[in-house]
Design a protein around this motif. Structure first.
Motif, short mmCIF file in Angstrom:
data_model
loop_
_atom_site.label_atom_id
_atom_site.label_comp_id
_atom_site.label_asym_id
_atom_site.label_seq_id
_atom_site.Cartn_x
_atom_site.Cartn_y
_atom_site.Cartn_z
N SER A 1 -19.49 49.77 -72.09
CA SER A 1 -20.13 49.64 -73.40
C SER A 1 -19.14 49.58 -74.55
N GLY B 1 -19.00 58.85 -73.60
CA GLY B 1 -19.72 58.11 -74.64
C GLY B 1 -19.19 56.72 -74.88
N LYS B 2 -19.82 56.01 -75.80
CA LYS B 2 -19.60 54.57 -75.95
C LYS B 2 -18.32 54.21 -76.70
N CYS C 1 -17.04 54.13 -70.48
CA CYS C 1 -17.77 54.50 -71.69
C CYS C 1 -19.15 53.83 -71.67
N TRP C 2 -20.18 54.60 -72.06
CA TRP C 2 -21.55 54.08 -71.97
C TRP C 2 -22.34 54.37 -73.22
N ASP C 3 -23.11 53.38 -73.65
CA ASP C 3 -24.03 53.53 -74.77
C ASP C 3 -25.43 53.60 -74.19
N ARG D 1 -29.44 53.10 -76.58
CA ARG D 1 -30.00 51.94 -77.27
C ARG D 1 -30.90 51.12 -76.35
N ASN E 1 -27.49 48.58 -68.67
CA ASN E 1 -26.71 49.76 -68.28
C ASN E 1 -27.20 50.38 -66.98
N SER F 1 -28.48 50.72 -84.57
CA SER F 1 -28.69 52.12 -84.15
C SER F 1 -29.88 52.21 -83.21
N SER F 2 -29.94 53.31 -82.50
CA SER F 2 -31.07 53.55 -81.59
C SER F 2 -32.37 53.69 -82.37
N LYS G 1 -20.60 54.93 -87.06
CA LYS G 1 -21.97 54.90 -86.55
C LYS G 1 -22.84 54.01 -87.43
#
Length: 423
Positions: free
Chosen positions: A101, A180-181, A201-203, A206, A213, A272-273, A296
């Motif tokens: 990510s 984290g991403k 790294c992962w998001d 979202r 993912n 953003s989420s 962010k």
């Protein structure tokens, strides 16, 4: 000799023709995302025999190389790449190279038998593909979530996510780390740990990359079947039940929403989420295009601007760490008081969302984690109660917990996630 050369040329030509006929039936993409794994030669959402065919055509110079066609990741396209793709399909590859990510290219040694997880959304995703028994260490954030992670919370601690205990991680000898991403997270760890440990790294927070993912985790951790089952479940709600209905609502008729981050007067912006669950539910995020002030996708909000915009609906995310909400909280009273506190902000008494009682609180874990799609169902219910009269977010939430988290947890009487409760 000449006859043999002629036969070889004819055989090669026939093979190419057959491959091209086969390729003619291959769609360019089967989804709205590209599975970021080397070996996905035709750049769709899966790795299958169509990628074998595509790679063979590249070798025969009937197709141009694609970014992911170098399955062996050795900067050459040849029959070894075909073999690697066939091994990936069978789940027998020794290495797997992917793009995470943070747009980092990472090679993972297979099979993955020992895992360290540094963020709770990653741990949640790992449970979806039934690989939690291979986790050997977790961050403090995961250890404190005992109700949601009854087994993982008992594992050795690797410290806080932003500054993990490197010595402890090396002692645990993982094959892979999930964090984290941010690219900086991966690079900082990668530069300090042995090359044998893959850092990814992962998001996971979202909606736009959710299925991608989970599918990638299925390949990495050797369980593509359960990954696909989850994605089907996800798409039935987000794409079909919600997406198809909100697509029929004209832009001019969509509810205008102010969706606030956990910190006061900070809004979720594009990327953003929070923005994504708002859009998925058919809302128009009034803060979508505000300038972000950090790495962010969140933006500072001027209260005069908000009063002038006067949104139809307000949604505020709340951290479960604040003891207001979450799986370990059963009494809604603190959440109710928090809602009253926020509604009493200066000037808010004149807002349409407040006067119409369309102000809601939601647990941040249902917005910025792997369970963000659950948050989207609540949002859809709040924005368009008539169109979603048959949608029961709590039942959807319960199905996710039971089927994919395998959690013995009854939402009737347990947990506080939204305020007011959805009827």
């Amino acid at each position: 000799m000449d006859l043999n050369r002629s036969r070889l040329r004819i055989g090669t030509s026939l093979l190419a023709m057959l491959l091209m006929l086969s390729l003619a039936t291959i769609p360019a993409t089967a989804s709205d995302y590209t599975l970021g794994i080397y070996g996905n030669a035709n750049e769709d959402d899966t790795i299958n025999m169509q990628d074998v065919t595509y790679t063979e055509l590249i070798i025969l110079e009937y197709r141009d190389e694609t970014a992911l066609s170098d399955a062996k990741y050795d900067y050459r396209i040849n029959m070894q790449d075909v073999t690697q793709i066939e091994l990936i399909i069978l789940g027998r590859e020794k290495k797997l190279t992917l793009i995470d990510s943070a747009d980092r290219t990472v090679t993972v040694n297979k099979p993955v038998e020992r895992i360290v997880v540094l963020t709770y959304p990653d741990a949640e995703a790992i449970k979806i593909v039934k690989a939690e028994e291979r986790v050997v260490g977790v961050s403090l954030d995961i250890k404190t979530r005992e109700t949601f992670f009854p087994e993982l919370s008992k594992l050795p601690s690797t410290g806080v996510t932003s500054n993990p205990d490197l010595e402890r991680i090396i002692e645990l000898n993982p094959d892979i780390i999930f964090t984290g991403k941010l690219k900086s997270m991966g690079t900082n760890l990668e530069n300090k740990l042995p090359d044998t440990i893959a850092v990814t790294c992962w998001d996971m927070g979202r909606l736009e990359v959710m299925t991608k993912n989970i599918q990638m985790l299925g390949y990495i951790l050797g369980n593509t079947e359960d990954a696909r089952e989850f994605c089907t479940f996800y798409q039935e709600y987000i794409d079909e039940m919600i997406g198809e209905r909100v697509s029929k609502i004209p832009e001019s008729d969509r509810e205008r929403v102010y969706i606030e981050y956990c910190d006061d007067c900070i809004a979720f912006a594009t990327g953003s989420s929070g923005h994504e669950i708002c859009v998925a539910a058919g809302g128009a995020n009034i803060a979508a295009d505000l300038p972000c002030f950090s790495e962010k996708p969140i933006a500072e909000v001027d209260q005069e601007w908000l009063i002038e915009e006067n949104p139809d609906v307000i949604v505020k995310a709340v951290r479960c760490k604040s003891s207001l909400c979450g799986y370990g909280k059963d009494d809604p009273e603190a959440m109710i008081q928090e809602r009253e506190r926020i509604m009493s902000r200066a000037g808010w008494e004149g807002l349409t969302a407040v006067s119409d009682n369309r102000f809601y609180l939601i647990d941040m874990d249902l917005v910025g984690s792997t369970a963000n799609f659950v948050g989207a169902t609540y949002m859809a219910k709040w924005l368009y109660p008539d169109q979603f009269e048959d949608l029961d977010p709590k039942a959807f939430h319960q199905e996710y917990l039971t089927r994919f988290q395998r959690l013995d947890y009854d939402l009737d009487g347990n947990g506080v996630f939204v305020c007011p409760e959805v009827m």
